[in-house]
Design an enzyme around this catalytic site. Structure first.
Site, mmCIF file in Angstrom:
data_model
loop_
_atom_site.group_PDB
_atom_site.id
_atom_site.type_symbol
_atom_site.label_atom_id
_atom_site.label_comp_id
_atom_site.label_asym_id
_atom_site.label_seq_id
_atom_site.Cartn_x
_atom_site.Cartn_y
_atom_site.Cartn_z
ATOM 1 N N ASP A 159 14.637 8.953 38.745
ATOM 2 C CA ASP A 159 13.186 8.989 38.796
ATOM 3 C C ASP A 159 12.701 7.538 38.735
ATOM 4 O O ASP A 159 13.443 6.644 38.324
ATOM 5 C CB ASP A 159 12.636 9.799 37.623
ATOM 6 C CG ASP A 159 11.118 9.825 37.606
ATOM 7 O OD1 ASP A 159 10.537 10.094 38.665
ATOM 8 O OD2 ASP A 159 10.537 9.551 36.550
ATOM 9 N N ASP A 202 12.874 10.391 32.636
ATOM 10 C CA ASP A 202 12.342 10.391 31.266
ATOM 11 C C ASP A 202 11.074 11.210 31.113
ATOM 12 O O ASP A 202 10.473 11.201 30.037
ATOM 13 C CB ASP A 202 12.083 8.955 30.789
ATOM 14 C CG ASP A 202 10.780 8.381 31.333
ATOM 15 O OD1 ASP A 202 10.373 8.790 32.440
ATOM 16 O OD2 ASP A 202 10.177 7.527 30.656
ATOM 17 N N ASP A 235 10.931 15.865 34.888
ATOM 18 C CA ASP A 235 12.329 15.606 35.238
ATOM 19 C C ASP A 235 13.278 16.610 34.595
ATOM 20 O O ASP A 235 14.455 16.668 34.966
ATOM 21 C CB ASP A 235 12.743 14.198 34.795
ATOM 22 C CG ASP A 235 11.975 13.113 35.523
ATOM 23 O OD1 ASP A 235 11.719 13.283 36.724
ATOM 24 O OD2 ASP A 235 11.615 12.116 34.878
#
Length: 774
Positions: free
Chosen positions: A308, A507, A511
């Site tokens: 991400d 994080d 996600d």
């Protein structure tokens, strides 16, 4: 009873070793009958525990090799080989004791974190201080932290503090943090008492998240060693076939027992778990919690990594990038000082960015009064003699859109930035541009991951394509997937192989599904707990993403050592089984030989306890201190860099005013150039020592020379020009020179942050305004 349960391995080893030694002493005294009785007792003891371990494994539906030990011990009794049985018991007991000690070592680093979790906080109230439970703290509370106390929640400092951050960051030296800096829960006050304003509840703070992750990792029921299980599936039936064949061919059951004795699979039972658990301990030491041996093995074989963007490759929190003034009434520094002084008492994430931006520039902040927050719009209050208002454009500027507001919005749209507008004494005074910068250690992490064997890297983000592509190019990933919602991230995981060798790093709450679907999910929890931390298999508790490369290297080394210990131990056992099957190795001698094989296999496995090669550099304390000092100076000249662009923007050929350019030249020659020379004299040699040679710093030295060259050109040009004689083409040349200098300075700063300051422990961005304390 609890004490007995926790020390059963030690007691089993002591009792079995004592029985073996006593029996040996009696045998040397030619007391054969009593010796046999003592050895038989040792064999029965081992048989009882082996049966219990076998049943436990069957109930857990785990492939087990304890059945071989059961058959060997029972066979030793049947064929009257009590010494061999007693030796097998000592072998099993010593192995179980080593495994228990290795497990305790793996959990020790984590248990210490849990034990020191804060329980109370001291809230500042009217008339004094009130002790409250840490769970009762809410964002906005002002808290007092005494000397030696653990910071209970995440917050922002209202006064200078000296902190011991070793529990979270691993940095051994206390550091001084200035007023306005963010501080994480779990660090220890190593200086005088200080105050902070909480920015998160206890349950959402950094340390609470770390504690939950530790407890989850300790309670993990994942099998420690799948490598051993896979060997066991083949080894157990092979052993039984060889033993049966030896008995059938020779008609001598003693040979079958001898085969079972040398096949007692301690390398499978013990060596591999010791190596894997040692890897868990090493990973915890560098700030990476791996939730069990299964997760460590999957991490070791991962070949495709998906990231991400926000909070993983970028810092995940806004950072002040520029100050735009509306008029000449208040300059940029004063505007920032007033806004940061007001924002000190706000828990908002954008307030943190503005306060940090001011403290990085060394500004002295005032405590505001009459502070009022208007939810959804902004904050207002008095700072000294000024009324200050911060917030959205419509609330601060009004419905009109003057040219400077349009300029701010255009720049924000191009850069993907956020804006905060400010008014002073009822008049719009300017705006702040806030961006989410790329982590300085992210490019180094990507390079280290490639060196560790990760073959493909993909950026998967919900951000828009142009911003994602820019981040992807800078950090060096292979592919970029933008505008992805959680479902599209899941599809990306499956497209890259699903659970077959994929590692997902993120994080955020969005996600969590992708982390759970990947072969290994990796979450960052250094700034607090999120759903991603709960769903992940691996959690970074330090705010350095390059620790992930270290974790992968540790995992691969531990798995490699585990396989080596199993292969060496089982190969030697197979050879010994062959000798036993043809009658060349009786049970008693086989038991002694198997103990030697076990010791060798365990010795190989114990290499995993020793520190291995990692990509993170260990710098001397004096180099770390120097880097801290130079980073503070680096941050102090950032406003001068931004001033280059603003002076260039303000040049006009119609009404030429060279005073701003001449003032800028003074700042460049008195502030910037001395700093660049100090970097060349001190920082460049530091980086060369860390990375291994002057060739690694050639680019830094070249840009230092180019910056000084461009400033000299600016000096010569301004000597030739006056406001009266400057022609339009002279102004164009001056503007071109300034924009070129600005571009070189921005690129050079990025080089220093990535190539130099990211080498220092605890992350480059946290070095700002900090210095080691003697």
């Amino acid at each position: 009873m609890d004490w007995l349960r926790s020390h059963v391995e030690t007691l089993l080893f002591v009792v079995s070793a004592t029985l073996l030694a006593v029996g040996g002493g009696l045998w040397l005294l030619e007391l054969g009958g009593p010796a046999r009785a003592v050895w038989i007792a040792g064999t029965v003891l081992g048989l009882a525990f082996s049966v219990a371990w076998t049943v436990e494994g069957l109930l857990a539906r785990q492939a087990g090799v304890d059945v071989i030990a059961v058959l060997a011990l029972a066979g030793a009794l049947v064929v009257d080989e009590p010494f061999a049985g007693a030796m097998i018991t000592v072998m099993l007991a010593s192995g179980r004791l080593l495994e228990a000690r290795a497990g305790a070592r793996a959990r020790r680093e984590l248990s210490l974190l849990v034990a020191r979790a804060p329980r109370i906080a001291r809230r500042l109230v009217e008339g004094g201080v009130a002790e409250i439970g840490v769970d009762d703290v809410v964002p906005g509370d002002r808290l007092l932290v005494g000397t030696g106390e653990v910071v209970p929640v995440d917050g922002r400092l209202l006064s200078t503090a000296v902190l011991d951050e070793s529990a979270l960051a691993g940095e051994p030296l206390p550091v001084e943090r200035p007023q306005g800096d963010d501080v994480r829960s779990g660090v220890v006050n190593a200086g005088a008492p200080f105050t902070l304003v909480s920015t998160a509840a206890a349950s959402a703070s950094t340390y609470a998240g770390v504690v939950r992750l530790v407890e989850q990792a300790q309670a993990s029921s994942a099998p420690f060693v799948r490598v051993a299980d896979r060997f066991a599936v083949l080894f157990v039936p092979l052993t039984l076939v060889v033993a049966a064949a030896a008995w059938a061919i020779s008609a001598d059951p003693v040979r079958a027992v001898a085969v079972l004795v040398v096949a007692t699979p301690c390398p499978l039972l013990l060596a591999a778990p010791i190596a894997i658990m040692s890897g868990l301990s090493r990973a915890a030491h560098v700030g990476v919690v791996i939730k069990g041996g299964g997760a460590l093995e999957r991490l070791a074989v991962g070949r495709v990594m998906l990231f991400d963007k926000t909070g993983t490759l970028t810092q995940g929190r806004p950072t002040l990038s520029d100050v735009v003034t509306a008029t000449d009434r208040i300059d940029a520094d004063e505007l920032l000082r007033l806004a940061a002084s007001l924002d000190q008492v706000s828990a908002h994430v954008l307030a943190t960015a503005i306060v940090t931006g001011a403290t990085r520039r060394g500004m002295a902040l005032e405590m505001p009064t009459e502070v009022r927050e208007r939810h959804g719009y902004g904050l207002q209050g008095r700072v000294g003699d000024h009324e200050v208002r911060l917030g959205k454009s419509g609330w601060v500027v009004g419905e009109s859109t003057p040219s400077w507001v349009r300029q701010v919005r255009r720049r924000a749209d191009l850069d993907g930035s956020l804006t905060v507008f400010v008014a002073v004494d009822g008049q719009a005074a300017g705006a702040f541009l806030l961006e989410d910068p790329i982590r300085t250690d992210a490019p180094r992490m990507v390079r280290a991951l490639r060196a560790a064997g990760v073959a493909r890297m993909v950026l998967v983000t919900g951000d828009r394509a142009d911003i994602a592509d820019t981040v992807g190019r800078i950090v060096g990933v292979d592919s970029v997937l933008a505008d992805c919602d959680p479902a599209e991230k899941l599809r990306a995981i499956h497209a890259e192989g699903g659970q077959n060798g994929t590692i997902m790093v993120g994080d955020g709450v969005n996600d969590a599904p992708a982390l759970a679907a990947a072969g290994v999910g990796v979450a960052l929890a250094a700034r607090g707990a999120t759903a991603s931390s709960e769903a992940a298999d691996v959690v970074l508790t330090v705010d350095r993403v390059d620790a992930l490369a270290d974790a992968i290297m540790i995992a691969r080394r531990s798995r490699r050592i585990a396989v080596q210990s199993v292969v060496v131990g089982m190969s030697l056992s197979l050879v010994a089984m062959g000798f036993a099957a043809v009658g060349l190795l009786p049970p008693a001698a086989g038991a002694v030989l198997q103990e030697v094989i076990d010791v060798l296999a365990i010795a190989i496995a114990l290499r995993a306890v020793l520190p291995g090669r990692v990509h993170t550099l260990t710098l001397p304390a004096e180099d770390i201190a120097m880097a801290h000092r130079l980073r503070v100076e680096h941050d102090a000249v950032l406003p001068v860099v931004e001033r280059v662009r603003s002076v260039a923007d303000g040049l006009s050929a119609r009404a030429c005013d060279l005073a701003p350019a001449r003032g800028l030249l003074v700042a460049l020659e008195t502030d910037l150039i001395p700093h660049e020379r100090a970097d060349e004299a001190l920082l460049v040699p530091l980086v060369a020592r860390a990375l291994g040679g002057p060739d690694t710093t050639a680019a830094l030295s070249r840009t230092h020379a180019e910056i000084e060259h461009q400033v000299n050109r600016l000096h010569r040009l301004l000597l030739e020009l006056t406001d009266e004689t400057a022609a339009p083409e002279d102004v164009v040349e001056l503007r071109r020179l300034l924009y070129g200098l600005y571009a070189v300075l921005r690129l050079h700063n990025a080089q220093e942050e990535e190539g130099a300051f990211s080498l220092v422990p605890d992350g480059a961005h946290t070095l700002t305004a900090r210095r080691p304390v003697a």
